[in-house]
Scaffold this motif. Structure first.
Motif, mmCIF file in Angstrom:
data_model
loop_
_atom_site.group_PDB
_atom_site.id
_atom_site.type_symbol
_atom_site.label_atom_id
_atom_site.label_comp_id
_atom_site.label_asym_id
_atom_site.label_seq_id
_atom_site.Cartn_x
_atom_site.Cartn_y
_atom_site.Cartn_z
ATOM 1 N N PRO A 41 0.827 -1.219 0.000
ATOM 2 C CA PRO A 41 0.000 0.000 0.000
ATOM 3 C C PRO A 41 0.854 1.259 0.000
ATOM 4 C CG PRO A 41 -0.854 -1.605 1.556
ATOM 5 C CD PRO A 41 0.451 -2.145 1.078
ATOM 6 N N GLY A 42 0.555 2.150 -0.923
ATOM 7 C CA GLY A 42 1.270 3.416 -0.989
ATOM 8 C C GLY A 42 2.645 3.344 -1.611
ATOM 9 N N LYS A 43 3.024 2.178 -2.131
ATOM 10 C CA LYS A 43 4.351 2.020 -2.706
ATOM 11 C C LYS A 43 4.255 1.578 -4.158
ATOM 12 C CE LYS A 43 6.806 0.972 1.583
ATOM 13 N NZ LYS A 43 7.762 0.049 2.252
ATOM 14 N N GLN A 44 5.361 1.726 -4.869
ATOM 15 C CA GLN A 44 5.412 1.281 -6.254
ATOM 16 C C GLN A 44 5.596 -0.230 -6.323
ATOM 17 O OE1 GLN A 44 8.569 3.618 -8.095
ATOM 18 N NE2 GLN A 44 7.071 5.114 -8.827
ATOM 19 N N ARG A 45 5.181 -0.787 -7.443
ATOM 20 C CA ARG A 45 5.401 -2.205 -7.668
ATOM 21 C C ARG A 45 6.902 -2.451 -7.798
ATOM 22 N NH1 ARG A 45 1.641 -5.297 -11.963
ATOM 23 N NH2 ARG A 45 0.154 -4.133 -10.685
ATOM 24 N N GLU A 46 7.372 -3.522 -7.174
ATOM 25 C CA GLU A 46 8.796 -3.828 -7.205
ATOM 26 C C GLU A 46 9.024 -5.287 -7.548
ATOM 27 O OE1 GLU A 46 10.564 -3.296 -3.335
ATOM 28 O OE2 GLU A 46 9.280 -4.769 -2.389
ATOM 29 N N LEU A 47 10.176 -5.541 -8.151
ATOM 30 C CA LEU A 47 10.549 -6.904 -8.474
ATOM 31 C C LEU A 47 10.925 -7.644 -7.187
ATOM 32 C CD1 LEU A 47 11.337 -9.127 -10.570
ATOM 33 C CD2 LEU A 47 13.645 -8.150 -10.490
ATOM 34 N N VAL A 48 10.374 -8.834 -7.034
ATOM 35 C CA VAL A 48 10.744 -9.696 -5.917
ATOM 36 C C VAL A 48 11.793 -10.715 -6.381
ATOM 37 C CG1 VAL A 48 9.919 -11.414 -4.269
ATOM 38 C CG2 VAL A 48 8.480 -9.442 -4.857
ATOM 39 N N ALA A 49 11.487 -11.403 -7.472
ATOM 40 C CA ALA A 49 12.400 -12.414 -8.008
ATOM 41 C C ALA A 49 12.010 -12.725 -9.438
ATOM 42 C CB ALA A 49 12.351 -13.697 -7.171
ATOM 43 N N ASP A 50 12.992 -13.104 -10.225
ATOM 44 C CA ASP A 50 12.661 -13.603 -11.551
ATOM 45 C C ASP A 50 13.609 -14.734 -11.927
ATOM 46 O OD1 ASP A 50 13.956 -10.736 -13.483
ATOM 47 O OD2 ASP A 50 14.977 -12.276 -12.311
ATOM 48 N N ILE A 51 13.206 -15.460 -12.974
ATOM 49 C CA ILE A 51 13.945 -16.648 -13.393
ATOM 50 C C ILE A 51 13.878 -16.745 -14.906
ATOM 51 C CG2 ILE A 51 11.882 -18.089 -12.997
ATOM 52 C CD1 ILE A 51 13.834 -20.367 -12.195
#
Length: 114
Positions: A41-51
């Protein structure tokens, strides 16, 4: 038409674990990257992990050592095993598939709270 569907979110206590899954419906070929993002909430979407299709992984510093991303290429699925969850992991988690097009799921909510 390709759709991504996430599952596995929910409410968990700090220190607990959850496993998120994301499956693609419809015909989708040559998925390069599969990834998980989150938006608090109130934050930008961010990358957690990718493969990548070859299995190379990348993690946000905040989740290294706690989360593991994996994929099943035959089933066009991606997973996120989350352990040692913290309140700051609370967010809506989205999966993302990259071919020549970016596909997004609708999101699954993860709440870490006692």
């Amino acid at each position: 038409q390709v759709q991504l569907v996430e599952s596995g979110g929910g409410l968990v206590q700090p220190g607990g674990s959850l496993r998120l899954s994301c499956a693609a419906s419809g015909s989708i070929l040559s998925i390069n990257h599969m990834g998980w993002y989150r938006q608090a909430p109130g934050k930008q979407r961010e990358l957690v992990a990718d493969i990548t299709s070859g299995g190379n992984t990348n993690y946000a510093d905040s989740v290294k050592g706690r989360f593991i991303i994996s994929r099943d290429n035959a089933k066009n699925r991606v997973y996120l095993q989350m352990t040692s969850l913290k309140p700051e992991d609370t967010a809506v988690y989205y999966c993302n598939f990259l071919t020549g097009t970016a596909y997004w799921g609708q999101g699954t909510r993860v709440t870490v709270s006692s």
